[in-house]
Each structure stands twice: as structure tokens, then as C-alpha cells.
Design an enzyme around this catalytic site. Structure first.
Site, PDB file in Angstrom:
ATOM      1  N   HIS A  17      32.656   5.755  62.890  1.00  0.00           N
ATOM      2  CA  HIS A  17      32.066   6.634  63.272  1.00  0.00           C
ATOM      3  C   HIS A  17      30.326   6.345  63.684  1.00  0.00           C
ATOM      4  CE1 HIS A  17      35.440   9.158  62.335  1.00  0.00           C
ATOM      5  NE2 HIS A  17      35.063   9.506  63.630  1.00  0.00           N
ATOM      6  N   LYS A  41      43.834  21.928  61.323  1.00  0.00           N
ATOM      7  CA  LYS A  41      44.873  22.746  61.080  1.00  0.00           C
ATOM      8  C   LYS A  41      44.621  22.714  59.535  1.00  0.00           C
ATOM      9  CE  LYS A  41      48.269  24.620  64.241  1.00  0.00           C
ATOM     10  NZ  LYS A  41      48.476  23.609  65.100  1.00  0.00           N
ATOM     11  N   ARG A  90      38.721   3.093  70.827  1.00  0.00           N
ATOM     12  CA  ARG A  90      38.670   1.773  69.705  1.00  0.00           C
ATOM     13  C   ARG A  90      39.912   0.863  70.211  1.00  0.00           C
ATOM     14  NH1 ARG A  90      41.048   5.651  65.014  1.00  0.00           N
ATOM     15  NH2 ARG A  90      40.547   6.571  67.211  1.00  0.00           N
ATOM     16  N   SER A 128      39.899   7.970  60.499  1.00  0.00           N
ATOM     17  CA  SER A 128      39.396   9.553  59.750  1.00  0.00           C
ATOM     18  C   SER A 128      40.626   9.200  58.431  1.00  0.00           C
ATOM     19  CB  SER A 128      38.869  10.641  60.350  1.00  0.00           C
ATOM     20  OG  SER A 128      38.016  10.536  59.958  1.00  0.00           O
TER      21      SER A 128
END
Ligand code: PNS
Length: 161
Positions: A17, A41, A90, A128
């Protein structure tokens, strides 16, 4: 003045990022790195924590501002006067979803363009989720995360397990 938004979940921000943010900041006058509130969530970091992490790793980029947003990305971009959305790509596996999002955004806001920046090959494996998996089992994060936030991720994952 050319203003861009780099949107995402950034839970947490990775070296991949950061590479996209730096390259975008070299191309535009102002760059908003914008974190979707109420996206995932069960995020690892709260939105406020993610804003803080990204502010820390972009502190040397004076034209980068970090914010949370809610609702439609194109509405937020219009609020910021941003005519550009920039996303990192990516692999082919990213493309289908990103293509659909960019077409949806184009349908909603024909005046806003989506630009894709191809990842640095060094980070093409990185996400991530991968970082959280490695952190969970105490792996080496030094190539994956900006050094300033490694300890934050280790502490947070340690606290959760
Ligand atoms: O890091 P991510 O998960 O790829 O980020 C996705 C994000 C936040 C860019 C995307 O979900 C988004 O823009 N959400 C806001 C809601 C929206 O505008 N949806 C319409 C486009 S499909």
C-alpha cells in the site's frame, strides 16, 4: 489542482500500500488516503487506529492526507473535489473485482476516472490478510510492513490470540 483518492480497508497498511501511496503522491498535487468505515465486519484495527497508522507512515509526504469515509466512494471523492481514484493492482486475480468497482464508479460518476498502478513486483504477494496470518504465527514482518508499525501489529495480534 489534481486531487486523487487512494481508497481501501488498510487493515493494516502494508509496504505494498505504502508503495502505491508514495507513487501516487509523486503524480498528484493532493492525495487523500481514505479508509472505508464499517467495511470489514471484524477488522483487526479500528478505523481511528488505521488512520493513525497511515498518518505515521506517511508523515514525510506533505501532500498526503489521511481520512475515514462512509458511504459511496464517488460521493466522498466529489466532496474532496477529487477527479481521480487510484488503486493498486497486484495480479490478474485482483482485476475482475477492481474492474467491476471502477465500472460501477464510472456509472455513478462519469466525471471521475479510476487509475490503476501496477504493484512493485517485490510486493505482489502481499496483502493485509497475509500479514495478519504471518503475524499470528510470529513470522518475520520486516519486508511486509513499514518498520514504524510492526510493533503495533504484533501487539494487536498478540492481544487477540
Ligand atoms: O481495500 P479494499 O477492500 O480493496 O477497498 C475497497 C473499497 C473501500 C475501495 C471499496 O469497497 C469502496 O469503495 N467502498 C465504498 C462503497 C462504494 O462506493 N461502493 C461502490 C463501488 S463497488
Amino acid at each position: 489542482m489534481h486531487i486523487a483518492v487512494v481508497p481501501g480497508s488498510f487493515d493494516p497498511v502494508t509496504n505494498g500500500h505504502l508503495d502505491i501511496i508514495k507513487r501516487t503522491s509523486a503524480l498528484f498535487d493532493v492525495v487523500y488516503v481514505s479508509i472505508l468505515s464499517n467495511g470489514a465486519k471484524n477488522p483487526l484495527f479500528s478505523v481511528e487506529e488505521r488512520v493513525d497508522l497511515i498518518k505515521r507512515v506517511t508523515k514525510d509526504l506533505p501532500n498526503v492526507k489521511v481520512e475515514a469515509f462512509t458511504g459511496l466512494l464517488v460521493n466522498y471523492a466529489r466532496e474532496k473535489n477529487a477527479k481521480f481514484i487510484v488503486k493498486g493492482l497486484r495480479a490478474v486475480s485482483d482485476f475482475e473485482y477492481e474492474f467491476q468497482m471502477s465500472l460501477t464508479n464510472k456509472q455513478l460518476a462519469p466525471d471521475i476516472e479510476t487509475f490503476f498502478i501496477t504493484t512493485n513486483t517485490k510486493y505482489s504477494y502481499l496483502s493485509s490478510s497475509i500479514v495478519k496470518e504471518v503475524a499470528k504465527f510470529d513470522g518475520d514482518l520486516s519486508e511486509m510492513l513499514p518498520k514504524e508499525i510492526i510493533i503495533d501489529v504484533q501487539r494487536k495480534i498478540g492481544g487477540k490470540s
